[in-house]
Design a protein around this motif. Structure first.
Motif, short mmCIF file in Angstrom:
data_model
loop_
_atom_site.label_atom_id
_atom_site.label_comp_id
_atom_site.label_asym_id
_atom_site.label_seq_id
_atom_site.Cartn_x
_atom_site.Cartn_y
_atom_site.Cartn_z
N GLN A 1 5.47 8.51 -2.94
CA GLN A 1 5.08 10.37 -3.18
C GLN A 1 6.27 11.14 -3.84
N ASN B 1 0.99 4.25 -3.35
CA ASN B 1 1.53 5.50 -2.30
C ASN B 1 2.62 6.43 -2.91
N ASP C 1 1.34 -0.82 0.31
CA ASP C 1 0.25 -0.12 -0.07
C ASP C 1 0.71 1.29 0.41
#
Length: 283
Positions: free
Chosen positions: A276, A274, A270
């Motif tokens: 960045q 996600n 996960d």
């Protein structure tokens, strides 16, 4: 942001963002990108994928293969499944290399092996069937596979033997940029394995630990890495043990409380999903 550590090695912490393990040059440097936010049992942790590695410990034929009488349904295969479903694909997506860390003895290392370690392997009775597996360095002999072909099992946990190879469903996921390390003790960060030089040469500071047994070779390696200054994260379902449950609980309690951080393989996946990245300013 609070600085945790010394001038040469530090983390950054804030109540809102958790622990930043990206190791920027100075505490007030611009944030490092890309960065991976991870949810752990003690809050959010952020890592730099270019400074991270997944360490897979001892998931070798000797410890897993039913050809040697290992149970066909065991905690080892549960670990393999979690790594294959979540952790390894996530690391490939993020460009995080895998450290394949397993037993592989030379004759000199076998000759110098402490008796307590020899005794420990002799006490391993987690084999099914009539075949008796001898001590470290002994010859396993021929093994018949499901398709009828015969292979040589090789010398127990010596280098370059079938039994010391990583289990096939994992080994087939290896890639050229991965790191291979033979160890000669429970801890892979002991005994001149060369792992420290290999990690430092790539600038790796953060280690995600997995494998078996959680309270033995995994914990030994993690504790030594923690003591020597690496950031340590333990994948709770990417590792396991045949020891009593309290042994696993003790390792995870100490990891979350002091040695590092605790998370699942899915939480790693996960976090990578996600990940960045830095966006350039518009206009």
């Amino acid at each position: 942001m609070e600085v945790i550590g010394g001038s040469k090695s530090f983390w950054l912490y804030s109540k809102a963002r958790g622990y930043d393990l990206t190791h920027p040059p100075t505490p007030d440097s611009a944030p490092i990108y890309p960065r991976i936010p991870l949810e752990t049992t003690t809050g959010q942790v952020t890592i730099d994928p270019s400074k991270a590695a997944l360490v897979v410990i001892d998931l070798q034929n000797y410890f897993l293969s039913p050809l040697l009488g290992r149970p066909s349904k065991s905690v080892g295969f549960e670990i393999v499944d979690k790594l294959s479903e979540y952790a390894i694909p996530a690391c490939r997506k993020a460009g995080i290399p895998i450290v394949w860390l397993g037993w592989g003895l030379s004759q000199q290392e076998l000759d110098e092996m402490p008796p307590a370690i020899v005794k420990g392997f002799a006490a391993d009775t987690n084999f099914e069937g009539p075949r008796k597996i001898g001590p470290l360095g002994s010859n396993i002999g021929p093994l018949e596979q499901e398709d009828g072909t015969v292979i040589e099992g090789g010398l127990v946990l010596m280098k370059d033997q079938w039994n010391s190879n990583f289990y096939p469903s994992l080994a087939e996921k290896a890639e050229p940029h991965d790191i291979w390390v033979y160890k000669n003790r429970l801890s892979g960060f002991w005994g001149g394995t060369g792992i420290e030089d290999k990690l430092k040469s790539r600038g790796i500071r953060t280690l995600l630990f997995s494998g078996a047994n959680e309270d033995q070779c995994v914990a030994g390696s993690l504790q030594d890495a923690f003591t020597k200054g690496w950031d340590c994260l333990l994948l709770s379902d990417g590792t396991g043990t045949t020891s009593p449950e309290f042994a696993r609980q003790a390792v995870e309690y100490n990891t979350a409380g002091g040695w590092g951080f605790l998370l699942t393989c899915k939480q790693l996946a996960d976090g990578v999903n996600n990940m960045q990245v830095q966006h350039s300013a518009s206009g």
